[in-house]
Design an enzyme around this catalytic site. Structure first.
Site, PDB file in Angstrom:
ATOM      1  N   ASP A   1      10.835 115.742  17.706  1.00  0.00           N
ATOM      2  CA  ASP A   1      12.090 115.903  16.988  1.00  0.00           C
ATOM      3  C   ASP A   1      13.193 115.923  18.055  1.00  0.00           C
ATOM      4  O   ASP A   1      12.934 116.163  19.231  1.00  0.00           O
ATOM      5  CB  ASP A   1      12.093 117.169  16.128  1.00  0.00           C
ATOM      6  CG  ASP A   1      13.191 117.093  15.066  1.00  0.00           C
ATOM      7  OD1 ASP A   1      14.066 116.209  15.174  1.00  0.00           O
ATOM      8  OD2 ASP A   1      13.186 117.915  14.127  1.00  0.00           O
TER       9      ASP A   1
HETATM   10  C1  BGC Z   1      16.110 116.577  12.600  1.00  0.00           C
HETATM   11  C2  BGC Z   1      15.261 115.380  12.292  1.00  0.00           C
HETATM   12  C3  BGC Z   1      16.062 114.125  12.477  1.00  0.00           C
HETATM   13  C4  BGC Z   1      16.581 114.091  13.897  1.00  0.00           C
HETATM   14  C5  BGC Z   1      17.397 112.853  14.219  1.00  0.00           C
HETATM   15  C6  BGC Z   1      16.789 116.474  13.943  1.00  0.00           C
HETATM   16  O1  BGC Z   1      17.720 117.491  14.118  1.00  0.00           O
HETATM   17  O2  BGC Z   1      15.329 117.740  12.552  1.00  0.00           O
HETATM   18  O3  BGC Z   1      14.754 115.455  10.975  1.00  0.00           O
HETATM   19  O4  BGC Z   1      15.281 112.999  12.189  1.00  0.00           O
HETATM   20  O5  BGC Z   1      17.413 115.229  14.098  1.00  0.00           O
HETATM   21  O6  BGC Z   1      18.624 112.864  13.598  1.00  0.00           O
END
Ligand code: BGC
Length: 800
Positions: free
Chosen positions: A220
């Site tokens: 993530d």
């Molecule tokens: C989120 C993800 C997301 C990623 C990219 C993160 O903060 O938890 O779900 O895909 O950011 O934007």
């Protein structure tokens, strides 16, 4: 490839792009959020949805579409999403999200499907099949046990192995085995002490060895801790870009022997396989049919809304009925959630337009309340006056944009007081009140008696407003059923005492008793049960035949309208090993004309009778009699049969342990000793230890404990800003992100301005060694710059 080239591939180039290797024709890749629409940012990219993205169709969110219980619909939505990815040249779509709804207060529940892993897994698999049918990659997330936003990048989910396997991993297992995603996103949190991205048990033993995953794992955003450890554990790509500093960590790890180069090669190989597989051909269309995609969003919303109440059959509304349209949400729809999933819509339906075109006689509109809370007597009076003039008052109520969001959990489960007050006032002057609700998660509904009907649209996407009007007027018969339970009060929820956890850990003391598994077993009354939803017609069930491999029965539409019914199969065990009283093991959605009957067959698969045995460390089956319950909801069982199932003969893993809460399902207040017995180890310390220094994995929120005034000052500034934004009713996602971010995030989220050595020097400053820290910071910075220069040269000279 040179060592530098290989290492360069495993971290981002920008916020959403990866690096290629030009001399070898390895292209870069584009990854984009998010689950219910494509969010490709053409300009400045951020990962919190703060900057606008290219227009795309906003489909209903996962929390909504789960209520359709219709994997065929999920697959169709997936195909449309895939087509938009192709048009926007996106190789990996960062979704679907399928974390379990452990508490109704998780701020991100609107992005997740259900409190039940079987339903969530089936729906996620359907999206993935659809998305990947277009030749690109889906990326189910967040793997795993990421069930809260509070301290999401540092918190440790303390959960017993059986609960982990049966509840928090089964959805992912179904998704991986049944739809073969090419990518999966590891979650921010730790699981039993180990970060998901460094968790070899999770990423190698379970994901790859047991489930046969053959794609790549991406962290993530900012979730990486020690890049070399994560690559070793089975996490391939780190995102977003750290300006190359993580690449140097990998290079060092190989040179020092911390990471075997053969393992690095394997990761690069696995990653490249997906990369080459998801290259988008040059001649792919760069546009999609906006109207057709909008119609698909409407179809999804129609199948997903849930009719929760319909006293005196007030709905459907007949043509010509004089309606007062009340509520700010009628004018400005709430149709998606906030954060990284936020889509910039191609168009947006309005309830007022849809009402005007519906054949209803609209006597007027009144906002009725201030959207973000607070009293406004004039607005209320205006709405009451309008309601008096109409046969039916249709009230658009709901959770506003700041009530639920990525990055924060909800503080409570109530609807804003001003909306409750309005509803009550309107009900005093007009007894025909219909509430249309928007929001991505349950609220308490002590106000239910004030309305005759309640239609829950959830977060219904850009075409939701029109869909809702079609359902109100009966143009389409509602057919959604809840994919989560609506408790009466927040205090009734099983994780009430342990959500979102204290400072370091969050204890999953309720074990496998989440959602209906808890309410049903412990006998806690609920407002609306799991699987519940009304229709304008009625259905009867009969002719049940059961076997250990399938359930057959007949459903008849006994009403006067065509409609669809969702039938659910629950399995109930009588064995020695404690179990929730029933668990969902199959379902079907079937459309029937008035009077029509059809026999349906629902297979019972390998998940039907299994439980995870912590002694044998695998899924086992207890031999004996199981009840098979066929229901219209978890609380409305229509047919019951039983089957004899052969067991695997494993010993009862809980023999000799005292687990009265788990045996009765009354898990709202599990004592320490009992939770430790379930865990099979002592409960880790959850409170901050004031005697120790801050480390890389402590968060900015913990700067309040800093030894130095600099740290405490930073804390005061941050928490002041956070509080101010909250008081103004508009939480600042950027501040919240930093507040919940561990110090290592400085090196992981600032595009290479800092590396880990610099983050450590910053920590020295916060820990009370100001001058030493500043010295180390400057030294580390100059070393980093020198090394980065040499690294870039090595990349440029590769192959020469
Ligand atoms: C989120 C993800 C997301 C990623 C990219 C993160 O903060 O938890 O779900 O895909 O950011 O934007």
């Amino acid at each position: 490839m040179t060592l530098e080239e290989k290492c360069s591939l495993l971290s981002g180039e920008g916020n959403f792009t990866t690096k290629g290797v030009k001399r070898l024709n390895v292209p870069p890749m584009f990854l984009s959020d998010g689950p219910h629409g494509v969010r490709k940012q053409a300009g400045a990219a951020d990962h919190l949805g703060l900057n606008a993205s290219l227009p795309a169709t906003c489909f209903p969110t996962a929390a909504s579409v789960a209520n359709s219980w219709d994997p065929a619909l999920g697959e169709e939505i997936g195909r449309y999403l895939g087509e938009e990815c192709l048009a926007q040249r996106v190789n990996v779509l960062l979704g679907p999200g399928l974390n379990m709804k452990r508490s109704p207060l998780c701020g991100r529940n609107f992005e997740y499907f259900s409190e039940d892993p079987y339903l969530a897994g089936k729906m996620a698999a359907s999206y993935i099949r659809g998305i990947q049918s277009k030749g690109i990659s889906a990326c189910p997330k967040h793997f795993a046990a990421n069930n809260q936003e509070h301290l999401r990048m540092a918190s440790d989910s303390v959960v017993d192995e059986r609960t982990l396997r049966e509840i928090y991993l089964t959805g992912f297992e179904i998704a991986v085995k049944e739809s073969k995603p090419k990518c999966i996103m590891s979650s921010y949190n730790r699981i039993n002490g180990v970060y998901a991205s460094e968790n070899a048990k999770l990423l190698q033993e379970i994901l790859v060895d047991e489930w046969g995953f053959d794609g790549f794992v991406v962290t993530d955003w900012g979730g990486s801790n020690d890049h070399a450890l994560s690559v070793a554990a089975g996490n391939h790509l780190e995102m977003p870009s750290t300006g190359g500093t993580s690449d140097l960590e990998l290079i060092d790890a190989v040179r020092s022997g911390k990471l075997d180069e053969a393992l690095l090669d394997r990761r690069v190989d696995e990653y490249l396989t997906v990369l080459m597989d998801t290259v988008i051909p040059e001649d792919t269309a760069t546009a999609f049919d906006v109207e057709d995609h909008h119609a698909m969003a409407r179809k999804a919303a129609l199948s997903s809304a849930v009719l929760l109440r319909n006293e005196d059959n007030i709905l459907p509304l007949k043509a010509g009925t004089a309606v007062a349209v009340i509520g700010d949400f009628a004018q400005t729809p709430r149709y998606q959630g906030a954060g990284s999933s936020m889509v910039n819509t191609t168009k947006l339906d309005s309830a007022m337009d849809a009402m005007q075109e519906s054949g209803l006689q609209v006597v007027g509109y009144a906002a009725g309340f201030l959207r973000h809370g607070g009293e406004d007597q004039a607005k209320l009076d205006e709405a009451v006056a309008l309601a008096k003039k109409a046969q039916v008052a249709v009230l658009y109520l709901g959770l506003d944009e700041i009530a639920e969001s990525e990055g924060m959990d909800r503080a409570q489960m109530r609807l804003n007081d001003n909306q409750v007050k309005l509803l009550h006032a309107v009900a005093q002057v007009n007894s025909n009140v219909v509430v249309v609700f928007s929001g991505g998660a349950p609220v308490e509904m002590p106000w239910l008696e004030d309305c005759k009907a309640l239609l829950h649209g959830y977060l219904s996407g850009q075409a939701g407003a029109g869909a809702v009007v079609d359902l109100l007027t009966g143009k389409v018969n509602p057919s959604g059923k809840l994919a989560e339970t609506y408790p009466i009060r927040y205090e009734d929820t099983p994780a009430y005492r342990n959500f979102p956890g204290a400072e370091r850990t969050t204890e999953y003391r309720e074990g496998p008793f989440i959602g209906y598994r808890y309410y049903d077993t412990a006998g806690v009354p609920v407002r609306f049960p799991f699987g519940f939803g009304l229709s304008y017609t009625t259905f009867a069930y009969d002719q049940l035949e059961v076997s250990p491999t399938q359930v057959r029965f007949r459903i008849t539409n006994t009403g006067e309208r065509a409609g669809a019914e969702i039938a659910q199969v629950y399995v109930s065990s009588h064995g020695q090993v404690f179990h929730p009283v029933k668990e969902l093991k199959g379902f079907t959605k079937i459309y029937l004309e008035a009077g029509q009957s059809q026999t349906v067959t629902i297979p019972l698969d390998d998940k039907a009778f299994r439980y995870f045995n912590v002694k044998t460390d695998r899924f086992e089956v207890e031999g004996g009699t199981y009840d098979i319950l066929v229901g219209a909801s978890a609380a409305d069982i229509r047919l019951t049969g039983s089957v004899e199932v052969a067991g695997t003969g494993a010993p009862n893993p809980y023999e000799g342990l005292k687990l009265p809460s788990y045996e009765s399902g009354k898990v709202s207040d599990v004592p320490d000793a009992e939770f430790a017995a379930l865990l099979g180890r002592p409960i880790p310390q959850t409170k901050w230890d004031r005697t120790r220094l801050l480390d890389r994995n402590d968060t900015f929120a913990q700067l309040c404990y800093a030894k130095s005034w600099v740290g405490r000052l930073v804390y005061r500034i941050l928490s002041g800003k956070k509080k101010k934004a909250e008081e103004a009713g508009k939480p600042d996602l950027n501040i919240l992100f930093i507040y919940n971010m561990p110090f290592r995030g400085v090196a992981k989220m600032m595009g290479g301005a800092f590396d880990m050595a610099m983050a450590d020097a910053l920590l020295e400053i916060f820990n009370g060694h100001f001058f030493k820290g500043v010295g180390h910071l400057l030294g580390a910075r100059s070393r980093m710059n020198k090394r980065m220069k040499a690294y870039r040269e090595a990349l440029a000279n590769a192959g020469k």
